[in-house]
Design a protein around this motif. Structure first.
Motif, PDB file in Angstrom:
ATOM      1  N   VAL A 122       0.883  -1.267   0.011  1.00  0.00           N
ATOM      2  CA  VAL A 122       0.019   0.062  -0.074  1.00  0.00           C
ATOM      3  C   VAL A 122       0.839   1.402  -0.092  1.00  0.00           C
ATOM      4  O   VAL A 122       0.426   2.421   0.261  1.00  0.00           O
ATOM      5  N   THR A 123       2.250   1.185   0.044  1.00  0.00           N
ATOM      6  CA  THR A 123       3.127   2.376  -0.206  1.00  0.00           C
ATOM      7  C   THR A 123       3.898   2.334  -1.365  1.00  0.00           C
ATOM      8  O   THR A 123       4.806   1.268  -1.569  1.00  0.00           O
ATOM      9  N   LYS A 124       4.006   3.363  -1.916  1.00  0.00           N
ATOM     10  CA  LYS A 124       5.150   3.441  -3.014  1.00  0.00           C
ATOM     11  C   LYS A 124       6.696   3.312  -2.320  1.00  0.00           C
ATOM     12  O   LYS A 124       6.596   4.350  -1.356  1.00  0.00           O
ATOM     13  N   LEU A 125       7.667   2.662  -3.213  1.00  0.00           N
ATOM     14  CA  LEU A 125       8.959   2.607  -2.379  1.00  0.00           C
ATOM     15  C   LEU A 125       9.564   4.031  -2.271  1.00  0.00           C
ATOM     16  O   LEU A 125      10.292   4.526  -1.372  1.00  0.00           O
ATOM     17  N   THR A 126       9.134   4.889  -3.424  1.00  0.00           N
ATOM     18  CA  THR A 126       9.845   6.251  -3.529  1.00  0.00           C
ATOM     19  C   THR A 126       9.315   7.157  -2.248  1.00  0.00           C
ATOM     20  O   THR A 126      10.043   7.888  -1.619  1.00  0.00           O
ATOM     21  N   ASP A 127       8.141   7.011  -2.249  1.00  0.00           N
ATOM     22  CA  ASP A 127       7.384   7.672  -1.069  1.00  0.00           C
ATOM     23  C   ASP A 127       7.757   7.030   0.288  1.00  0.00           C
ATOM     24  O   ASP A 127       7.933   7.963   1.217  1.00  0.00           O
ATOM     25  N   LEU A 128       7.960   5.969   0.678  1.00  0.00           N
ATOM     26  CA  LEU A 128       8.694   5.442   1.730  1.00  0.00           C
ATOM     27  C   LEU A 128       9.973   5.932   2.097  1.00  0.00           C
ATOM     28  O   LEU A 128      10.349   6.407   3.196  1.00  0.00           O
ATOM     29  N   ALA A 129      10.814   5.867   1.018  1.00  0.00           N
ATOM     30  CA  ALA A 129      12.247   6.487   1.090  1.00  0.00           C
ATOM     31  C   ALA A 129      12.310   7.914   1.365  1.00  0.00           C
ATOM     32  O   ALA A 129      12.980   8.262   2.406  1.00  0.00           O
ATOM     33  N   ASN A 130      11.528   8.641   0.595  1.00  0.00           N
ATOM     34  CA  ASN A 130      11.395  10.144   1.052  1.00  0.00           C
ATOM     35  C   ASN A 130      11.056  10.540   2.238  1.00  0.00           C
ATOM     36  O   ASN A 130      11.350  11.464   3.076  1.00  0.00           O
ATOM     37  N   ALA A 131       9.848   9.789   2.828  1.00  0.00           N
ATOM     38  CA  ALA A 131       9.231  10.104   4.063  1.00  0.00           C
ATOM     39  C   ALA A 131      10.078   9.852   5.144  1.00  0.00           C
ATOM     40  O   ALA A 131      10.261  10.344   6.133  1.00  0.00           O
ATOM     41  N   CYS A 132      11.119   8.643   5.033  1.00  0.00           N
ATOM     42  CA  CYS A 132      11.902   8.047   6.192  1.00  0.00           C
ATOM     43  C   CYS A 132      13.167   9.370   5.999  1.00  0.00           C
ATOM     44  O   CYS A 132      13.460   9.469   7.200  1.00  0.00           O
ATOM     45  N   VAL A 133      13.362   9.795   5.160  1.00  0.00           N
ATOM     46  CA  VAL A 133      14.647  10.782   5.114  1.00  0.00           C
ATOM     47  C   VAL A 133      14.073  12.146   5.791  1.00  0.00           C
ATOM     48  O   VAL A 133      14.725  12.746   6.536  1.00  0.00           O
ATOM     49  N   GLU A 134      12.847  12.304   5.490  1.00  0.00           N
ATOM     50  CA  GLU A 134      12.206  13.701   5.821  1.00  0.00           C
ATOM     51  C   GLU A 134      11.961  13.734   7.430  1.00  0.00           C
ATOM     52  O   GLU A 134      12.463  14.587   8.187  1.00  0.00           O
TER      53      GLU A 134
END
Length: 248
Positions: A122-134
């Motif tokens: 249910v999560t795009k890998l790009t969104d997961l990476a960027n949210a963890c970075v932010e």
């Protein structure tokens, strides 16, 4: 394994959650599963994961993962039944302690694996990476490495299927029922797969470097992932699951 970690778009609340909140919810279920020592709690956490998967429309991925880890869970149960000799004998060398330990180990194995696949579905890998970075301040290179490794799983799976089809066309029978013979046939395929994976890794690293990968910082992403009220509710639910797992 190709379809298990594929992202499935949707408009459910679980899809709209902040990726960090989703990760926290999955972590809460996993840690609660590891802490719990009672059947009702273990089964309840497993039922919660399956209910969330059904709500998000990703039951197909959950069922696919169950088919993959079911043999491993059965093997773990057999090992526990054979090795654990304490407790009251039930049948031959099987004791009640071994049966309880084995079944709980199986439930924990399944309960730890399913939430991760649920979040990836249910999560795009790009969104997961960027949210963890932010929000978690994880260095981008680490988040990129993790998500890229997940992206390569279906790629390498398709490469293995292509290699097996080529070997089948040459007369190699991979449909044997003997697991040892099948393992013997599969081992030589690791060499061309390794060569292919090294080539893809080099090309990916070169492409990332040419696009300024080492110049990227936490502020480089144009998309932001603010926390909403529902995200705080998910965080509170994860904390509640941890408390329940610790006491039950």
């Amino acid at each position: 394994m190709v379809d298990v970690i594929d992202f499935k778009p949707g408009t459910t609340v679980l899809h709209r959650l902040n990726p960090v909140a989703k990760l926290a919810l999955a972590a809460g279920i996993i840690v609660a599963t590891l802490l719990s020592s009672t059947y009702p709690m273990l089964l309840g956490l497993l039922a919660l994961t399956c209910a969330l998967a059904a709500y998000a429309g990703v039951s197909h991925q959950i069922i696919g993962l169950l088919k993959i880890i079911a043999p491993l869970a059965v093997l773990m149960l057999v090992v526990q039944l054979v090795l654990v000799r304490t407790g009251k004998p039930i049948f031959w060398t099987i004791t009640d302690t071994g049966l309880i330990t084995g079944t709980k180990a199986c439930l924990r194995l399944i309960g730890v694996a399913l939430p991760l696949v649920l979040i990836l579905a249910v999560t795009k890998l790009t969104d997961l990476a960027n949210a963890c970075v932010e929000h978690l301040h994880i260095p981008y290179r680490y988040a990129f490495t993790f998500t890229t490794a997940l992206r390569f799983v279906p790629v390498f799976s398709r490469e293995m299927d292509a290699i097996m089809e080529a070997q089948t066309a040459r007369g190699v029978a991979f449909d044997t029922k003997n697991p040892l013979r099948k393992l013997k046939l599969m081992l030589p395929l690791c060499i061309p797969l390794l060569i292919t994976s090294v080539g893809k890794t080099d090309s990916t690293a070169l492409a990332a470097e040419q696009r300024g990968f080492y110049l990227r910082t936490r502020a480089s992403s144009y998309k932001r992932y603010p926390f909403m009220l529902i995200d705080y509710v998910a965080l509170a639910a994860s904390v509640l699951l941890l408390v329940l797992g610790a006491f039950f």
